[in-house]
Enzyme design. Structure first.
Site, PDB file in Angstrom:
ATOM      1  N   ASP A  10       0.854  -1.185   0.000  1.00 43.32           N
ATOM      2  CA  ASP A  10       0.000   0.000   0.000  1.00 43.32           C
ATOM      3  C   ASP A  10       0.892   1.237   0.000  1.00 43.32           C
ATOM      4  O   ASP A  10       1.711   1.433   0.907  1.00 43.32           O
ATOM      5  CB  ASP A  10      -0.881  -0.028   1.258  1.00 43.32           C
ATOM      6  CG  ASP A  10      -1.834   1.144   1.345  1.00 43.32           C
ATOM      7  OD1 ASP A  10      -1.741   2.080   0.522  1.00 43.32           O
ATOM      8  OD2 ASP A  10      -2.682   1.123   2.245  1.00 43.32           O
ATOM      9  N   ASN A  24      -5.460  13.338 -11.061  1.00 42.57           N
ATOM     10  CA  ASN A  24      -6.032  13.806 -12.327  1.00 42.57           C
ATOM     11  C   ASN A  24      -5.780  15.303 -12.422  1.00 42.57           C
ATOM     12  O   ASN A  24      -5.300  15.923 -11.473  1.00 42.57           O
ATOM     13  CB  ASN A  24      -7.527  13.456 -12.429  1.00 42.57           C
ATOM     14  CG  ASN A  24      -8.321  14.053 -11.296  1.00 42.57           C
ATOM     15  OD1 ASN A  24      -8.356  15.267 -11.113  1.00 42.57           O
ATOM     16  ND2 ASN A  24      -8.935  13.198 -10.483  1.00 42.57           N
ATOM     17  N   VAL A  33      -5.783   5.087  -6.196  1.00 47.45           N
ATOM     18  CA  VAL A  33      -4.712   5.433  -5.265  1.00 47.45           C
ATOM     19  C   VAL A  33      -4.833   6.890  -4.800  1.00 47.45           C
ATOM     20  O   VAL A  33      -4.491   7.220  -3.659  1.00 47.45           O
ATOM     21  CB  VAL A  33      -3.335   5.095  -5.885  1.00 47.45           C
ATOM     22  CG1 VAL A  33      -2.929   6.069  -6.957  1.00 47.45           C
ATOM     23  CG2 VAL A  33      -2.267   4.985  -4.816  1.00 47.45           C
ATOM     24  N   ASP A  34      -5.353   7.740  -5.656  1.00 50.19           N
ATOM     25  CA  ASP A  34      -5.597   9.151  -5.320  1.00 50.19           C
ATOM     26  C   ASP A  34      -6.541   9.245  -4.115  1.00 50.19           C
ATOM     27  O   ASP A  34      -6.259   9.938  -3.117  1.00 50.19           O
ATOM     28  CB  ASP A  34      -6.200   9.838  -6.550  1.00 50.19           C
ATOM     29  CG  ASP A  34      -6.224  11.348  -6.484  1.00 50.19           C
ATOM     30  OD1 ASP A  34      -5.696  11.909  -5.503  1.00 50.19           O
ATOM     31  OD2 ASP A  34      -6.771  11.967  -7.415  1.00 50.19           O
ATOM     32  N   SER A 122      -1.438   5.267 -14.303  1.00 47.53           N
ATOM     33  CA  SER A 122      -2.252   5.007 -15.512  1.00 47.53           C
ATOM     34  C   SER A 122      -2.680   3.547 -15.689  1.00 47.53           C
ATOM     35  O   SER A 122      -3.397   3.238 -16.646  1.00 47.53           O
ATOM     36  CB  SER A 122      -1.547   5.470 -16.800  1.00 47.53           C
ATOM     37  OG  SER A 122      -1.497   6.870 -16.884  1.00 47.53           O
ATOM     38  N   GLY A 124      -4.674   1.832 -13.777  1.00 51.07           N
ATOM     39  CA  GLY A 124      -5.973   1.557 -13.179  1.00 51.07           C
ATOM     40  C   GLY A 124      -7.086   2.181 -14.005  1.00 51.07           C
ATOM     41  O   GLY A 124      -7.330   1.783 -15.143  1.00 51.07           O
ATOM     42  N   TYR A 126      -7.167   4.730 -15.715  1.00 52.81           N
ATOM     43  CA  TYR A 126      -6.747   5.322 -16.993  1.00 52.81           C
ATOM     44  C   TYR A 126      -6.420   4.277 -18.058  1.00 52.81           C
ATOM     45  O   TYR A 126      -6.003   4.622 -19.168  1.00 52.81           O
ATOM     46  CB  TYR A 126      -5.603   6.306 -16.785  1.00 52.81           C
ATOM     47  CG  TYR A 126      -6.063   7.668 -16.267  1.00 52.81           C
ATOM     48  CD1 TYR A 126      -7.409   7.936 -16.033  1.00 52.81           C
ATOM     49  CD2 TYR A 126      -5.145   8.691 -16.025  1.00 52.81           C
ATOM     50  CE1 TYR A 126      -7.829   9.177 -15.560  1.00 52.81           C
ATOM     51  CE2 TYR A 126      -5.563   9.932 -15.559  1.00 52.81           C
ATOM     52  CZ  TYR A 126      -6.904  10.174 -15.326  1.00 52.81           C
ATOM     53  OH  TYR A 126      -7.325  11.408 -14.872  1.00 52.81           O
TER      54      TYR A 126
HETATM   55  N1  AR6 Z   1      -1.287   1.576  -3.146  1.00 48.64           N
HETATM   56  C1  AR6 Z   1      -0.674   1.194  -4.291  1.00 48.64           C
HETATM   57  N2  AR6 Z   1      -1.330   1.059  -5.465  1.00 48.64           N
HETATM   58  C2  AR6 Z   1      -2.655   1.315  -5.475  1.00 48.64           C
HETATM   59  C3  AR6 Z   1      -3.366   1.723  -4.329  1.00 48.64           C
HETATM   60  C4  AR6 Z   1      -2.628   1.854  -3.115  1.00 48.64           C
HETATM   61  N3  AR6 Z   1      -3.211   2.234  -1.968  1.00 48.64           N
HETATM   62  N4  AR6 Z   1      -4.674   1.897  -4.687  1.00 48.64           N
HETATM   63  C5  AR6 Z   1      -4.772   1.610  -5.994  1.00 48.64           C
HETATM   64  N5  AR6 Z   1      -3.569   1.252  -6.482  1.00 48.64           N
HETATM   65  P1  AR6 Z   1      -5.478   4.380 -10.373  1.00 48.64           P
HETATM   66  P2  AR6 Z   1      -4.731   5.859 -12.833  1.00 48.64           P
HETATM   67  C6  AR6 Z   1      -3.166   0.857  -7.854  1.00 48.64           C
HETATM   68  O1  AR6 Z   1      -6.828   4.096 -10.952  1.00 48.64           O
HETATM   69  O2  AR6 Z   1      -4.944   4.646 -13.683  1.00 48.64           O
HETATM   70  C7  AR6 Z   1      -8.185   8.378  -9.874  1.00 48.64           C
HETATM   71  O3  AR6 Z   1      -9.572   8.504  -9.713  1.00 48.64           O
HETATM   72  C8  AR6 Z   1      -4.220   0.375  -8.799  1.00 48.64           C
HETATM   73  O4  AR6 Z   1      -4.513  -1.007  -8.561  1.00 48.64           O
HETATM   74  O5  AR6 Z   1      -5.398   4.797  -8.960  1.00 48.64           O
HETATM   75  O6  AR6 Z   1      -3.512   6.697 -13.071  1.00 48.64           O
HETATM   76  C9  AR6 Z   1      -7.498   9.709 -10.159  1.00 48.64           C
HETATM   77  O7  AR6 Z   1      -8.128  10.777  -9.492  1.00 48.64           O
HETATM   78  C10 AR6 Z   1      -3.510   0.573 -10.146  1.00 48.64           C
HETATM   79  O8  AR6 Z   1      -2.616  -0.520 -10.416  1.00 48.64           O
HETATM   80  O9  AR6 Z   1      -4.693   5.527 -11.242  1.00 48.64           O
HETATM   81  C11 AR6 Z   1      -7.635   9.823 -11.634  1.00 48.64           C
HETATM   82  O10 AR6 Z   1      -8.882  10.350 -12.017  1.00 48.64           O
HETATM   83  C12 AR6 Z   1      -2.659   1.828  -9.917  1.00 48.64           C
HETATM   84  O11 AR6 Z   1      -2.655   2.034  -8.489  1.00 48.64           O
HETATM   85  C13 AR6 Z   1      -7.504   8.400 -12.120  1.00 48.64           C
HETATM   86  O12 AR6 Z   1      -7.936   7.580 -11.035  1.00 48.64           O
HETATM   87  C14 AR6 Z   1      -3.179   3.079 -10.582  1.00 48.64           C
HETATM   88  O13 AR6 Z   1      -4.593   3.073 -10.602  1.00 48.64           O
HETATM   89  C15 AR6 Z   1      -6.076   8.032 -12.435  1.00 48.64           C
HETATM   90  O14 AR6 Z   1      -6.025   6.754 -12.985  1.00 48.64           O
END
Ligand code: AR6
Length: 173
Positions: A10, A24, A33-34, A122, A124, A126
């Site tokens: 995490d 974003n 993760v945000d 990107s 997740g 994205y």
């Molecule tokens: N620790 C590590 N990795 C994580 C965690 C965590 N606590 N939570 C999720 N992940 P994403 P994006 C992973 O969707 O694709 C948001 O709404 C997750 O499994 O968080 O860049 C923003 O506000 C995935 O492998 O980021 C933007 O609108 C990775 O983190 C949008 O999502 C990235 O997934 C950005 O999308």
């Protein structure tokens, strides 16, 4: 020579100088993760982000760019917010993703962070493939750390086996 590693875990609990947020362009929070970072950091993080939107980042943060704030209640000292390309919006240029990782490292160096933890930006919401993200992330971090000595540790913190395997494969290539 920097240490570059990948772990399952995490991002919000990492004991590093800076963690990178897959944010974003609004800089005002979201899911994934945000959302986890804002929840763990508490309201001070959102306040700092709102301040950025009133000062240096009135139009938000561009795709591929990065900016630092404090980290609120997190163990890290800084959160470096970056915006990866959104494949669902046709943002398929690998250079945009490379730029998100490179700019995050540049900002880390600017604030004085020597250890930095990244998520799979990107990969997740994205919509990018984890293998492609891993390949671009590892290549970009290797290139940057080969020519800069400010950051000593880069840790990719991945959620789940699939993404961890992708990064382990990229690191051993
Ligand atoms: N620790 C590590 N990795 C994580 C965690 C965590 N606590 N939570 C999720 N992940 P994403 P994006 C992973 O969707 O694709 C948001 O709404 C997750 O499994 O968080 O860049 C923003 O506000 C995935 O492998 O980021 C933007 O609108 C990775 O983190 C949008 O999502 C990235 O997934 C950005 O999308």
């Amino acid at each position: 020579m920097a240490t570059i590693e990948a772990v399952d875990g995490d991002l919000t609990t990492q004991q590093v100088d800076a963690i990178v947020n897959a944010a974003n362009s609004t800089l005002l929070g979201g899911g994934g993760v945000d959302g986890a970072i804002h929840q763990a950091a508490g309201p001070r993080l959102l306040e700092e982000c709102r301040r950025l939107r009133k000062t240096t980042h009135r139009d938000g943060l561009d795709v591929g760019d990065a900016v630092a704030t404090g980290a609120g209640d997190l163990p890290a000292r800084w959160v470096i917010h970056t915006v990866g390309p959104n494949r669902h919006r046709g943002q398929t240029d690998p250079e945009l993703l490379a730029s998100a990782f490179r700019r995050s490292l540049e900002v880390a160096a600017e604030v004085g962070a020597r250890s930095v933890a990244f998520p799979a930006v990107s990969a997740g919401a994205y919509g990018w493939d984890a293998d492609e993200v891993a390949r671009i992330a590892v290549e970009t971090v290797r290139d940057w750390t080969a020519t800069h000595d400010e950051v000593e540790l880069v840790r990719f913190v991945l959620f789940g086996e699939r993404t961890l395997t992708a990064f382990e494969r990229a690191l051993s290539a």
